[in-house]
Write a protein that holds these residues in place. Structure first.
Motif, short mmCIF file in Angstrom:
data_model
loop_
_atom_site.label_atom_id
_atom_site.label_comp_id
_atom_site.label_asym_id
_atom_site.label_seq_id
_atom_site.Cartn_x
_atom_site.Cartn_y
_atom_site.Cartn_z
N ALA A 131 0.84 -1.21 0.00
CA ALA A 131 0.00 0.00 0.00
C ALA A 131 0.87 1.25 0.00
O ALA A 131 0.59 2.24 -0.69
CB ALA A 131 -0.92 -0.01 1.22
N LEU A 132 1.96 1.21 0.77
CA LEU A 132 2.90 2.34 0.81
C LEU A 132 3.47 2.61 -0.57
O LEU A 132 3.47 3.76 -1.05
CB LEU A 132 4.02 2.02 1.80
CG LEU A 132 5.20 3.00 1.80
CD1 LEU A 132 4.80 4.30 2.46
CD2 LEU A 132 6.40 2.40 2.50
N SER A 187 6.08 -5.25 11.03
CA SER A 187 4.78 -5.04 11.65
C SER A 187 4.15 -3.82 10.99
O SER A 187 4.13 -3.72 9.79
CB SER A 187 4.92 -4.88 13.16
OG SER A 187 5.54 -6.01 13.70
N ARG A 188 3.71 -2.88 11.78
CA ARG A 188 3.05 -1.73 11.14
C ARG A 188 4.03 -0.59 10.89
O ARG A 188 3.63 0.52 10.56
CB ARG A 188 1.92 -1.23 12.04
CG ARG A 188 0.69 -2.10 12.00
CD ARG A 188 -0.18 -1.84 13.18
NE ARG A 188 0.54 -2.08 14.41
CZ ARG A 188 -0.02 -2.18 15.60
NH1 ARG A 188 -1.30 -2.04 15.73
NH2 ARG A 188 0.70 -2.42 16.67
N ARG A 189 5.29 -0.83 11.13
CA ARG A 189 6.27 0.24 11.10
C ARG A 189 7.07 0.23 9.80
O ARG A 189 7.71 -0.77 9.48
CB ARG A 189 7.21 0.06 12.28
CG ARG A 189 8.16 1.20 12.51
CD ARG A 189 9.05 0.90 13.71
NE ARG A 189 9.92 2.02 13.99
CZ ARG A 189 9.58 3.08 14.70
NH1 ARG A 189 8.38 3.17 15.21
NH2 ARG A 189 10.44 4.06 14.89
N VAL A 190 7.02 1.32 9.08
CA VAL A 190 7.83 1.45 7.88
C VAL A 190 9.25 1.83 8.31
O VAL A 190 9.46 2.88 8.91
CB VAL A 190 7.27 2.53 6.93
CG1 VAL A 190 8.19 2.69 5.71
CG2 VAL A 190 5.86 2.17 6.49
N LEU A 191 10.22 0.98 8.04
CA LEU A 191 11.59 1.26 8.48
C LEU A 191 12.35 2.07 7.45
O LEU A 191 13.23 2.85 7.79
CB LEU A 191 12.33 -0.04 8.76
CG LEU A 191 11.91 -0.78 10.03
CD1 LEU A 191 12.85 -1.95 10.27
CD2 LEU A 191 11.91 0.14 11.24
N ALA A 192 12.06 1.89 6.18
CA ALA A 192 12.83 2.62 5.17
C ALA A 192 12.10 2.61 3.83
O ALA A 192 11.46 1.62 3.47
CB ALA A 192 14.21 2.00 5.01
N VAL A 193 12.20 3.71 3.16
CA VAL A 193 11.66 3.86 1.82
C VAL A 193 12.84 4.09 0.88
O VAL A 193 13.69 4.94 1.15
CB VAL A 193 10.70 5.08 1.75
CG1 VAL A 193 10.23 5.31 0.32
CG2 VAL A 193 9.52 4.89 2.69
N LEU A 213 18.52 0.62 11.78
CA LEU A 213 17.33 0.95 12.57
C LEU A 213 16.83 -0.25 13.35
O LEU A 213 16.39 -0.13 14.49
CB LEU A 213 16.22 1.47 11.65
CG LEU A 213 16.47 2.85 11.07
CD1 LEU A 213 15.49 3.13 9.93
CD2 LEU A 213 16.32 3.92 12.15
N ARG A 236 18.46 -0.79 16.66
CA ARG A 236 18.14 0.09 17.79
C ARG A 236 17.13 -0.61 18.69
O ARG A 236 16.35 -1.42 18.24
CB ARG A 236 17.45 1.37 17.28
CG ARG A 236 18.35 2.39 16.70
CD ARG A 236 17.53 3.66 16.63
NE ARG A 236 17.99 4.58 15.63
CZ ARG A 236 17.28 5.61 15.19
NH1 ARG A 236 16.05 5.80 15.64
NH2 ARG A 236 17.76 6.43 14.32
N LEU A 270 14.21 -0.56 19.46
CA LEU A 270 12.95 0.04 19.04
C LEU A 270 11.78 -0.58 19.76
O LEU A 270 10.95 0.09 20.36
CB LEU A 270 12.72 -0.28 17.56
CG LEU A 270 13.23 0.62 16.48
CD1 LEU A 270 12.83 0.03 15.16
CD2 LEU A 270 12.67 2.02 16.65
N GLY A 271 11.72 -1.85 19.65
CA GLY A 271 10.51 -2.55 20.05
C GLY A 271 10.69 -3.22 21.38
O GLY A 271 10.74 -2.56 22.41
N LEU A 272 10.85 -4.48 21.38
CA LEU A 272 10.91 -5.24 22.62
C LEU A 272 12.24 -5.94 22.77
O LEU A 272 12.30 -7.10 23.19
CB LEU A 272 9.74 -6.22 22.67
CG LEU A 272 8.38 -5.54 22.77
CD1 LEU A 272 7.27 -6.56 22.66
CD2 LEU A 272 8.27 -4.78 24.08
#
Lengths: 300, 300
Positions: free
Chosen positions: B174-175, B192-198, B214, B217, B219-221
């Motif tokens: 979709a992105l 998941s729902r996170r866009v890390l890079a375009v 990224l 890092r 970021l999440g858990l």
């Protein structure tokens, strides 16, 4: 969960219209800029500094200090002030995931947390907001408290964009509007019709570094891509109370190093830190600063 | 310009249906993969190798060799073959802008050139296409000549996506659909729902490197973001005759290093280089490979 929900329902709202504005202060100058704006407006305020993040000047002004992960302590202090509202100002590092889990597990469903932590930044911040609101605290944004800190509509430095820069700005703006529903792309670098970089979670600074590298390649006609601009604005649906796009002197400096000839930001939804210094630096480095009015309604 | 246009109008089309397929060969294995596919299909072909780019194996098979910027020589050779069509295969470095200007200035309006060189890659490639077509040469794509080299619909390795990976793929898809009108974003990394890079002009490899940084890092858990996938497909309107998204063993290796659990590509519009090796490596590294059918009609 039921017990916690019941406890929350029993508790009266902690915010009182007559109370002070509570500022939860992370790093940078923003917390004190808000304090100054509120004091000029004659509104009382209290500062809760986050230990290890709040600047020395902020800490000197602070009414209390908490550890980032001392959620219980922060909520107790804030509720004790019966504030008119709470605002979160200044940067903090995203806490380590394990620390997040340990300290917040008592407050929220673990699965919700896991979902929050794996979603976008917006998602995590919405979780923090929800936590404050569950405790009866009204969360206010900088826009509400100190609208004078936001970018105005139109040029706000000495320079304005020429036609080519206008076209780059329009291209960047359309791009960010398209990206917005995907919770990514608070900023982009565009030169002529070429999108050089789209900001991801790496942030504006790193995206500018990337654009700089690309701009130095022999892309076009042996010179930096023409009419390069940085465009930055809030994503649609971004909660501006806790997550505000911002520019400041450092942004201007890095944009200039990248080869940008100007910066366009969403008017009213982008913070201009240290405005006098930001504008003076942009003027000196030859960059325009432009506040974009909200998008027109999208075409059907 | 008028004289040139008149000269072109006088010239009969250089392409003849009965002629061979001419392959203009840059680096990599693609040119020979096309030759092999054509030979299996019993179609004659000629190879015009680009000096300094074509691989040794390609050069051994070549019928002629030209310098990248010897546009006149290339056109003369190609037209002399009265080919059924011409295909451009394999990578070449974008020539230096000065060299571009000097060698192409004789053929095209200088302002058009300048405009081409400052636009996106699509734009430049469309210019090269137009130049070939102006000389009566029909440009064919790998899709037309060797459809078996393209990604099929559905999984084409041993593994398939689970539900979480399906969601990441859908988000990435979709992105990219949203980005497509802006001539950027042939690929993205989504967890998941996170866009890390375009992906911007830096290409897929560098984008994967960024996503890897990224993902490391906290970021999440405290673990790599879940269900990370690489999604890659042609932009709408991308001329697939000259600019085809591609994956191969190197893509699989780098995606795995980034932490991706799979790769989804546009079926029919993405080249799978060295397919057997690509699939074997993906199977071994535990990545799924998925060909996405074309988008449904967009919702109104």
């Amino acid at each position: 969960m039921m017990a916690a929900a019941a406890a929350r329902a029993d508790r009266p709202p902690a915010s009182q219209a007559s109370g002070p504005v509570a500022i939860v202060a992370g790093s940078g100058r923003l917390p004190l800029l808000i304090v100054e704006a509120l004091e000029r407006a004659g509104r009382p305020c209290r500062v809760l500094a986050i230990r290890g993040f709040a600047d020395p000047a902020t800490r000197r002004r602070a009414d209390a200090t908490v550890d980032l992960l001392d959620v219980r302590g922060a909520l107790d202090t804030l509720c004790g002030w019966t504030p008119a509202g709470v605002t979160l100002a200044g940067a903090v590092a995203r806490p380590s995931p394990a620390a997040l889990l340990n300290t917040l597990a008592a407050y929220r469903n673990r699965e919700t947390l896991r979902s929050l932590a794996s979603g976008g930044d917006d998602h995590l911040l919405r979780g923090v907001l929800a936590l404050l609101e569950e405790h009866g605290l009204q969360v206010l944004g900088v826009r509400d408290l100190a609208p004078g800190l936001m970018a105005p509509v139109g040029r706000f430095g000495a320079l304005g964009p020429d036609e080519a820069a206008d076209a780059s700005v329009a291209a960047g703006r359309a791009l960010l509007a398209s990206l917005s529903p995907h919770d990514v792309g608070q900023a982009a670098v565009v030169a002529s019709r070429r999108v050089l970089a789209v900001e991801g979670p790496e942030g504006t600074d790193r995206m500018l570094d990337r654009a700089r590298t690309l701009a130095r390649r022999p892309l076009g006609l042996g010179r930096a891509p023409a009419a390069m601009v940085l465009v930055k604005r809030a994503k649609d649906g971004q909660d501006l109370r806790v997550d505000l796009p911002a520019i400041g002197p450092r942004t201007v400096k890095r944009a200039a190093q990248t080869g940008c000839i100007g910066i366009a930001v969403g008017a009213g939804d982008t913070l201009v830190l240290d405005r006098a210094e930001t504008v003076a630096l942009a003027d000196r480095l030859g960059l325009f600063l432009l506040g974009l009015p909200p998008d027109p309604e999208p075409a059907p």
